[in-house]
Design an enzyme around this catalytic site. Structure first.
Site, short mmCIF file in Angstrom:
data_model
loop_
_atom_site.label_atom_id
_atom_site.label_comp_id
_atom_site.label_asym_id
_atom_site.label_seq_id
_atom_site.Cartn_x
_atom_site.Cartn_y
_atom_site.Cartn_z
N HIS A 12 0.88 -1.18 0.00
CA HIS A 12 0.00 0.00 0.00
C HIS A 12 0.91 1.22 0.00
O HIS A 12 1.55 1.51 1.01
CB HIS A 12 -0.92 0.01 1.23
N ASP A 123 -7.98 2.01 1.47
CA ASP A 123 -7.80 2.86 2.66
C ASP A 123 -8.60 4.14 2.62
O ASP A 123 -8.41 5.00 3.46
CB ASP A 123 -6.31 3.19 2.83
N HIS A 328 -6.54 9.92 -0.84
CA HIS A 328 -7.33 10.00 0.38
C HIS A 328 -6.66 10.81 1.48
O HIS A 328 -7.29 11.65 2.12
CB HIS A 328 -7.72 8.61 0.87
#
Length: 869
Positions: A12, A123, A328
């Site tokens: 990630h 996420d 995000h």
């Protein structure tokens, strides 16, 4: 029966966070060597590169020689890339931005062998209700995410997620995080991790993501899988896999279906107040989305038809800058100060590029047209309906006093300010150099759909503004409203419904002991309402608009320590300007605050005079109804929620409350958070900004437990105290009925500025580039304007196609339940058109004519048409 565990090897890769993208990029450059080598040498079977192309985009710009290796592995389905450019926020980012993100990401991935056709957002802080139809519009029927699902919606890990139009994606919800499988590598063999991932699974096909933030390649993955298989002989079978294989093996016949927004903090943090963190970023993003979607892209369609090369690569460059800021964490503002400074620099770059392109195109079109004379002022309407509004413009003229004509008719306007400017070379000498006048005007204009209108500036008698401060009450008015100020209070009267709104606008200031993720009240707070008792009052009554300006200072606590002592020693200067344009239905508000205090939250409180149980707000491609109180609010701790379910909600452009006979709407530019408060929830609270000083803090009142951001170190973010001048723009609109499609049109009429250009040589600095000479176009081709005629669906986008010379028009039905007839698009000349999906893939037969019948729209349905002139 043996349970099959699909081990998903991934990283990630947060684009940026407490570190900058520049810093993590160095690690990525070396880490990609390890990934490629491990795949090529068969040390690992598969690797998921976090579902985003931005990191590969920058990598290949530096290491272009690696492209063939990447392409071989992608085509072999061993390296999964895309479909996103960056992992977008889903709740405060415009729908067209989300579509552009996927357009860019999938196009780049396809050049390297193909995008992973799974909506992968592991996420993002909550899942937007429109995502299933966005995914389906790109040919995706499966999605993977972590945050936002609560036990109120489902307790299983796999489900069908539907939008109101019938779009459906099969979801794998990694409830325990994309890092849950790291224990496979770092812990002794035990069954706990396997029983953990089996809980809530709908079949014997289980998911085990092995990866984490900026995590390296786990070379020993195969050995650890073998150890687990040996230890649990026949009970579990662990295999290196990928999400495509998992979904192919999943039996979807027995899984439940859920619908709507997934933004609860029951089993994972979703930070339901991050929408007000770093207001400066939200304001930048909102401004640039409006400019790109509703000004630049439509303007370039006109320019393309006129014969001007429109440089799609430049537009993509601007969108990439904006998409990087919409990841995000970046969109949330929950970053280190050094990261947020880089985010602001990207905003400035996108701002200069986009405004420069608008300036260049309007200049080219204006200076080429033989109908536009020296001194003329030309406005360009980038919306597909007639726009009649009051605009603020700067006009350069040799005339000290002006008159403005259109087709021989003298037009009303207000001259807000006039200054004399020297025009000769430096040093300026009044005896030897010529001069001109700069006039700041408020002008009522009416511009045809996707067309232009030219106004003639002539010598004349400028009407002076009437500036009065009459005895109390001070009042301004137009055809719809009367707004008065008396004894420190603002009162609004609606002439149509005969409703009075007394003391309808105040400011709330409270302490904020939270961080850049979440608002949290301090243990000892002092919350107070701020009014306008000592304000200096100025009322202006003009020909096209009336304004009421209140200027003063508020006293607030300087920090949490002073607030606990109920001290208020810090002065916050403010200026509140309320404007009523002659024919507009909105009351426009500008509030400027010089923030000099720390650790506090300021909200504007607006009385609706309606008793409310729910609120309504727009979403990327629709609207949503939300309760004013979450059902879990009073026992969330007992239920084990990760954070308090305060009814703080995100908004894109408006929030509304209504009854059968009255509708009350607030439009906002950059304000992204609201809550209904007060007796019977009659008051709409818009969070203006939050001042906080840490990236993450543990044990907040609203969010107990470990710190968000980084659980091992408190990261100070003094810049996030926002010690600066802050500007807020919003508007209030009263109606007799709630019509969501009309509200979106009204929002665009309020929020979208009309690009304009004055053809003159007195002032060569009206734009950054006007000083430089430029050729007009050799010739100007006729354009094909059109008018969008619908009261039921929302016009969403007009842009050039990614391939070819045509353009796309997109619209959608915002209703949650009602199917509607969509209306028509009427063209002046015959065109060919065909329905396409969000990706641009043709869906039906091509038609031809001057009228495009939009057809019937299911509730929430999006339709896109490709137009070939």
């Amino acid at each position: 029966m043996t349970k099959k565990v699909h081990v998903i090897h991934h990283t990630h890769w947060d684009f940026e966070w407490y570190f900058t993208n520049n810093e993590s990029f160095i690690q990525f450059v070396y880490q990609m060597d390890e990934v490629l080598q491990a795949l090529e040498e068969q040390k690992i079977a598969y690797y998921l590169l976090d579902g985003q192309m931005s990191i590969l985009d920058e990598y290949l710009a530096t290491c272009p020689e690696q492209a063939p290796r990447i392409e071989r592995l992608v085509r072999a389905n061993r390296l999964q890339i895309g479909p996103w450019y960056t992992q977008t926020d889903e709740l405060i980012i415009a729908g067209e931005s989300i579509v552009r993100n996927l357009n860019i990401g999938m196009a780049q991935a396809n050049k390297l062998g193909g995008a992973m056709k799974i909506g992968y957002l592991p996420d993002s802080f909550g899942q937007g209700k429109d995502m299933p139809k966005i995914y389906n519009g790109f040919g995706m029927t499966e999605a993977v995410f972590w945050r936002g699902v609560s036990h109120k919606q489902t307790r299983v890990r796999e489900f069908q997620w539907a939008s109101e139009d019938g779009s459906v994606v099969t979801v794998a919800n990694i409830k325990d995080g994309y890092f849950v499988g790291v224990g496979l590598i770092e812990q002794d063999v035990n069954e706990t991790m396997l029983t953990q991932i089996a809980e809530g699974a709908t079949s014997d096909e289980l998911l085990l993501p092995v990866g984490g933030d900026q995590r390296y390649v786990d070379y020993q993955l195969g050995e650890r899988i073998s150890a687990y298989n040996k230890a649990f002989n026949g009970q579990y079978e662990l295999v290196e896999s990928n999400y495509q294989a998992f979904f192919k093996a999943l039996d979807t016949e027995k899984i439940p279906r859920i619908k709507g927004e997934l933004a609860d903090g029951a089993v994972s943090k979703i930070h339901r107040s991050i929408y007000s963190s770093r207001y400066d970023h939200k304001q930048w993003n909102d401004k640039l989305e409006r400019r790109l979607i509703y000004q630049l892209e439509p303007l370039l369609v006109r320019a393309q038809q006129a014969g001007l090369a429109t440089k799609k690569g430049v537009v993509e460059r601007i969108w990439k800058l904006l998409c990087k800021n919409q990841a995000h964490d970046s969109a949330g503002g929950c970053n280190s100060d050094k990261t947020n400074r880089i985010i602001n620099e990207r905003y400035r770059e996108a701002d200069q590029l986009s405004q420069g392109m608008i300036d260049y195109v309007t200049r080219k079109l204006s200076e080429t047209s033989p109908l536009i004379k020296d001194g003329d002022l030309t406005f360009y309407n980038t919306l597909p309906w007639t726009v009649a509004k009051v605009v603020h413009v700067a006009v350069s003229s040799p005339f000290k006093q002006l008159t403005i004509r259109r087709d021989g008719e003298h037009l009303p306007f207000d001259c807000l300010q006039t200054t004399r400017e020297a025009s000769g070379p430096l040093p300026h000498d009044e005896l030897n150099n010529s001069s001109y006048y700069m006039h700041q005007l408020a002008l009522a204009v009416s511009i045809p759909p996707l067309g232009s209108q030219t106004y003639t500036i002539e010598d004349g008698q400028t009407k002076k503004q009437v500036r009065t401060t009459p005895p109390s009450p001070v009042m301004i008015a137009n055809g719809r409203y009367e707004l008065s100020y008396q004894d420190g209070q603002l009162n609004l009267f609606d002439k149509i419904t005969k409703q009075n709104f007394f003391d309808f606008l105040t400011i709330e200031d409270s302490g904020d002991a939270g961080d850049t993720y979440d608002y949290s009240p301090p243990l000892t707070d002092d919350c107070y309402h701020l009014r306008f008792e000592a304000a200096d009052v100025n009322a202006r009554h003009g020909a096209v608009q009336e304004t009421l300006t209140l200027t003063g200072e508020w006293l607030v606590a300087n920090n949490l320590a002073e607030r606990a002592q109920q001290q208020r020693n810090t002065r916050l200067p403010y200026r509140l300007t309320l404007t009523l344009n002659a024919t507009a239905q909105t009351l426009n508000v500008e509030l400027i605050i010089d923030n000099n205090a720390d650790d506090h939250r300021m909200r504007v409180l607006i009385a609706s005079n309606l008793t409310n149980e729910v609120s309504y707000a727009d979403t990327p491609f629709g609207m949503i109804t939300r309760p004013v109180v979450d059902s879990a609010l009073h026992n969330w701790r007992e239920q084990g929620w990760c954070e308090e379910p305060t009814a703080l909600y995100p908004m894109l452009h408006y929030v509304n409350v209504h009854s059968d006979k009255r509708s009350f709407t607030i439009f906002a530019k950059g304000i992204k958070e609201y809550q209904l408060v007060g007796e019977q929830y009659q008051t709409l609270a818009l969070t203006l900004f939050r001042s906080v000083g840490y990236l993450g803090k543990p044990n907040l009142q609203r969010r107990p437990g470990a710190a968000s951001g980084n659980a091992f170190k408190e990261i100070a973010t003094p810049d996030s105290q926002l010690q600066q001048q802050l500007r807020f723009h919003f508007a209030i609109q009263l109606d007799e009925q709630f019509k969501p499609a009309q509200l979106q049109k009204d929002y665009l009429n309020y929020a979208i500025n009309l690009p304009y250009y004055q053809k003159q040589t007195f002032n060569r600095f009206t734009t950054a580039l006007q000083y430089f000479v430029a050729h007009p176009l050799a010739s100007m081709e006729p354009t094909t304007p059109f008018v969008f005629e619908s009261e039921t669906v929302v016009w969403s986008s007009l842009r050039q196609t990614d391939i070819g010379e045509g353009f796309e028009v997109r619209c959608y039905n915002p209703s949650l339940s009602e199917a509607v007839a969509g209306g028509t698009i009427r063209f002046e000349t015959p065109i060919a058109y065909v329905a396409v999906n969000l990706k641009g893939t043709i869906l039906g037969e091509r038609s031809r004519g001057r009228t495009l019948e939009l057809g019937r729209f299911k509730a929430g349905e999006i339709k896109t048409f490709r137009i070939d002139v």
